[in-house]
Design a protein around this motif. Sequence first.
Motif, PDB file in Angstrom:
ATOM      1  N   GLY A   1      38.385  27.125  41.546  1.00  0.00           N
ATOM      2  CA  GLY A   1      38.122  28.530  41.260  1.00  0.00           C
ATOM      3  C   GLY A   1      39.199  29.445  41.818  1.00  0.00           C
ATOM      4  N   ILE A   2      39.629  29.147  43.043  1.00  0.00           N
ATOM      5  CA  ILE A   2      40.678  29.958  43.683  1.00  0.00           C
ATOM      6  C   ILE A   2      42.009  29.789  42.956  1.00  0.00           C
ATOM      7  N   ILE A   3      42.353  28.549  42.653  1.00  0.00           N
ATOM      8  CA  ILE A   3      43.623  28.267  41.965  1.00  0.00           C
ATOM      9  C   ILE A   3      43.686  28.967  40.621  1.00  0.00           C
ATOM     10  N   TYR A   4      42.637  28.805  39.822  1.00  0.00           N
ATOM     11  CA  TYR A   4      42.680  29.382  38.474  1.00  0.00           C
ATOM     12  C   TYR A   4      42.650  30.901  38.523  1.00  0.00           C
ATOM     13  N   ASN A   5      41.777  31.434  39.373  1.00  0.00           N
ATOM     14  CA  ASN A   5      41.627  32.885  39.410  1.00  0.00           C
ATOM     15  C   ASN A   5      42.851  33.578  39.984  1.00  0.00           C
ATOM     16  N   SER A   6      43.551  32.934  40.907  1.00  0.00           N
ATOM     17  CA  SER A   6      44.697  33.576  41.560  1.00  0.00           C
ATOM     18  C   SER A   6      46.021  33.327  40.844  1.00  0.00           C
ATOM     19  N   ILE A   7      46.101  32.239  40.073  1.00  0.00           N
ATOM     20  CA  ILE A   7      47.370  31.889  39.435  1.00  0.00           C
ATOM     21  C   ILE A   7      47.361  32.063  37.921  1.00  0.00           C
ATOM     22  N   PHE A   8      46.317  31.582  37.260  1.00  0.00           N
ATOM     23  CA  PHE A   8      46.327  31.527  35.801  1.00  0.00           C
ATOM     24  C   PHE A   8      45.581  32.662  35.096  1.00  0.00           C
ATOM     25  N   ALA A   9      44.513  33.147  35.715  1.00  0.00           N
ATOM     26  CA  ALA A   9      43.692  34.152  35.032  1.00  0.00           C
ATOM     27  C   ALA A   9      44.271  35.555  35.227  1.00  0.00           C
ATOM     28  N   ASN A  10      44.096  36.370  34.228  1.00  0.00           N
ATOM     29  CA  ASN A  10      44.546  37.765  34.321  1.00  0.00           C
ATOM     30  C   ASN A  10      43.572  38.593  35.137  1.00  0.00           C
ATOM     31  N   LYS A  11      42.284  38.302  34.934  1.00  0.00           N
ATOM     32  CA  LYS A  11      41.254  39.036  35.671  1.00  0.00           C
ATOM     33  C   LYS A  11      39.951  38.267  35.584  1.00  0.00           C
ATOM     34  N   ALA A  12      39.063  38.524  36.550  1.00  0.00           N
ATOM     35  CA  ALA A  12      37.747  37.915  36.557  1.00  0.00           C
ATOM     36  C   ALA A  12      36.889  38.573  35.494  1.00  0.00           C
ATOM     37  N   ILE A  13      36.047  37.803  34.854  1.00  0.00           N
ATOM     38  CA  ILE A  13      35.202  38.329  33.782  1.00  0.00           C
ATOM     39  C   ILE A  13      33.970  38.999  34.349  1.00  0.00           C
ATOM     40  N   SER A  14      33.420  38.441  35.432  1.00  0.00           N
ATOM     41  CA  SER A  14      32.225  39.038  36.018  1.00  0.00           C
ATOM     42  C   SER A  14      32.327  38.996  37.537  1.00  0.00           C
ATOM     43  N   LYS A  15      31.576  39.839  38.164  1.00  0.00           N
ATOM     44  CA  LYS A  15      31.566  39.927  39.629  1.00  0.00           C
ATOM     45  C   LYS A  15      30.202  39.507  40.177  1.00  0.00           C
TER      46      LYS A  15
ATOM     47  N   PHE B   1      30.964  33.613  36.592  1.00  0.00           N
ATOM     48  CA  PHE B   1      29.519  33.421  36.670  1.00  0.00           C
ATOM     49  C   PHE B   1      28.935  34.386  37.698  1.00  0.00           C
ATOM     50  N   LYS B   2      27.788  34.950  37.373  1.00  0.00           N
ATOM     51  CA  LYS B   2      27.161  35.942  38.240  1.00  0.00           C
ATOM     52  C   LYS B   2      26.572  35.300  39.499  1.00  0.00           C
ATOM     53  N   LYS B   3      26.897  35.868  40.646  1.00  0.00           N
ATOM     54  CA  LYS B   3      26.454  35.301  41.919  1.00  0.00           C
ATOM     55  C   LYS B   3      24.941  35.259  42.044  1.00  0.00           C
ATOM     56  N   GLU B   4      24.266  36.250  41.492  1.00  0.00           N
ATOM     57  CA  GLU B   4      22.811  36.301  41.625  1.00  0.00           C
ATOM     58  C   GLU B   4      22.097  35.201  40.836  1.00  0.00           C
ATOM     59  N   GLU B   5      22.814  34.556  39.921  1.00  0.00           N
ATOM     60  CA  GLU B   5      22.202  33.484  39.139  1.00  0.00           C
ATOM     61  C   GLU B   5      22.492  32.102  39.724  1.00  0.00           C
ATOM     62  N   LEU B   6      23.309  32.047  40.774  1.00  0.00           N
ATOM     63  CA  LEU B   6      23.758  30.765  41.310  1.00  0.00           C
ATOM     64  C   LEU B   6      22.621  29.904  41.855  1.00  0.00           C
ATOM     65  N   VAL B   7      21.808  30.448  42.737  1.00  0.00           N
ATOM     66  CA  VAL B   7      20.732  29.652  43.357  1.00  0.00           C
ATOM     67  C   VAL B   7      19.712  29.174  42.328  1.00  0.00           C
ATOM     68  N   PRO B   8      19.224  30.048  41.429  1.00  0.00           N
ATOM     69  CA  PRO B   8      18.298  29.556  40.394  1.00  0.00           C
ATOM     70  C   PRO B   8      18.904  28.450  39.530  1.00  0.00           C
ATOM     71  N   TYR B   9      20.185  28.559  39.205  1.00  0.00           N
ATOM     72  CA  TYR B   9      20.854  27.521  38.415  1.00  0.00           C
ATOM     73  C   TYR B   9      20.864  26.197  39.180  1.00  0.00           C
TER      74      TYR B   9
END
Length: 232
Positions: free
Chosen positions: A218-232, A76-84
């Motif tokens: 988020g840390i667990i999935y991104n560091s152990i299970f995911a191959n790469k992040a989809i968005s920054k 998820f895009k960081k710039e959209e976090l607060v509005p969400y």
Amino acid sequence: MYKKLVAEFIGTFWLVLGGCGSAVIAAAFPVVGIGFTGVALAFGLTVLTMAYAIGHISGCHLNPAVSIGLCVAGRFKKEELVPYVISQVLGGIAGAGILYLITTGRADFVIGGFASNGYGVLSPGGYSMIAALITEIVMTMMFLLIIIGSTDEKAPNGFAPIAIGLGLTLIHLISIPVTNTSVNPARSTAMAIFAETPALSQLWLFWVAPIIGAIFAGIIYNSIFANKAISK
């Protein structure tokens, strides 16, 4: 972006109105109430139905902790976090407001806790602050792992809403007696505003714990299970 925020508002509105509404109106209805099991299922159904309705528009987060967890996982895009988060909180308050108007239409209705979350004297089962903190952290972490995993590009296509809805149902079945189940700061904030108990004084826990759990997921999935992040 506008469509996404409206979708999050409507989705969170429905989650609070449907989930908390089932607790306030139907859980202990005279003669035949739906009980904890019915309330748990209602929360799961709100997420499942909205996931199919608005998932393709906003991702159907309906929950600040979900948005934060997905952000940490790179989904998820960081710039959209607060509005969400703002849209989710406002949608939740709107849902609670409509529920308040409906329930106070009965002459003998007592607001009381109004399906708010709490610990100690405000816990349905009298559980301590530490028990509530652990419960909300762990349950939110597992909820986010279900969300992130079931929406992974390698997961079976089209089944994520079912897994997420059933996951939230299970979470409620476990934790309603402990905290009345939050795992969602927007839901907790909305109901605490209208409660006649000191729910607002305990609201901090239902922001802090779900966010911590979401970050862990988020840390667990991104560091152990995911191959790469989809968005920054």
